[in-house]
Design an enzyme around this catalytic site. Structure first.
Site, PDB file in Angstrom:
ATOM      1  N   VAL A   1       0.864  -1.172   0.000  1.00  0.00           N
ATOM      2  CA  VAL A   1       0.000   0.000   0.000  1.00  0.00           C
ATOM      3  C   VAL A   1       0.900   1.222   0.000  1.00  0.00           C
ATOM      4  CG1 VAL A   1      -2.031  -1.079   1.077  1.00  0.00           C
ATOM      5  CG2 VAL A   1      -0.268  -0.052   2.523  1.00  0.00           C
ATOM      6  N   SER A   2       0.350   2.354  -0.446  1.00  0.00           N
ATOM      7  CA  SER A   2       1.181   3.543  -0.629  1.00  0.00           C
ATOM      8  C   SER A   2       1.390   4.364   0.632  1.00  0.00           C
ATOM      9  CB  SER A   2       0.568   4.444  -1.702  1.00  0.00           C
ATOM     10  OG  SER A   2       0.548   3.766  -2.929  1.00  0.00           O
ATOM     11  N   THR A   3       0.400   4.395   1.503  1.00  0.00           N
ATOM     12  CA  THR A   3       0.519   5.286   2.657  1.00  0.00           C
ATOM     13  C   THR A   3       0.307   4.541   3.964  1.00  0.00           C
ATOM     14  OG1 THR A   3      -1.822   5.876   2.676  1.00  0.00           O
ATOM     15  CG2 THR A   3      -0.376   7.218   1.299  1.00  0.00           C
TER      16      THR A   3
END
Length: 178
Positions: free
Chosen positions: A8-10
């Site tokens: 996931v990015s964040t």
């Protein structure tokens, strides 16, 4: 052996759904991380997964964009997997690099993932330009006090001493004084 990779990015996003899907798909080992997918640089768990897989294994992701967001990165990763004789599978997309159709679909998904990244970057740039035009966007606050640099230089202090006192790089001191 099926080896999973989740990303996931964040920090605010959750990996649980991807990890559960990969485990349900039969992955015996899952590597996961919270890091941007715009580049493969700095993605330690991806590198660990790539190093871990062996001939006959399959690297499994939920979607191709979890693996790469640029066609160049995707092709490089797939090339590495292919050289190791490792297949790539996606649980939510018909990607299986052991088949011609799966390889074709993978390439199409890679193109669309990169397209989506480029669109997002364009929208962000446009939004910043609109905010600047309205005087709302000020950008990042300067981290260097230029007046203080000039003041210390005026007192006869050298660039190295100024940099050390202010906790900045010497190049930054020279930029201010130029």
């Amino acid at each position: 052996m099926k080896v999973g990779y989740a990303r996931v990015s964040t920090i605010d996003q959750e990996l649980g759904g991807q990890v559960d899907a990969l485990t349900a798909a039969g992955c015996e080992r899952v590597f996961s991380e919270k890091v941007s997918g715009t580049s493969t640089a700095g993605r330690d768990k991806l590198q660990e997964a790539m190093d871990f897989v062996r001939k006959g294994d399959a690297l499994v992701v939920t979607r191709v964009d979890r693996l790469a967001r640029s066609i160049g990165d995707l092709q490089q990763l797939v090339g590495t997997l292919r050289a190791k004789k490792v297949d790539l599978l996606a649980t939510e997309q018909p990607v299986d690099t052991s088949t011609a159709a799966g390889k074709c679909f993978l390439d199409m998904l890679g193109v669309f993932a990169e397209f989506e990244t480029n669109l997002r970057r364009e929208r962000q740039t446009e939004g910043i330009e609109r905010a600047k035009a309205r005087g709302v966007y000020k950008g990042r606050k300067p981290s260097i006090d230029a007046d203080r640099v000039r003041e210390l230089h005026g007192q006869g202090m050298g660039a190295t001493a100024i940099a050390k006192q202010l906790g900045i790089g010497r190049a930054s001191v020279y930029r201010v004084l130029a």
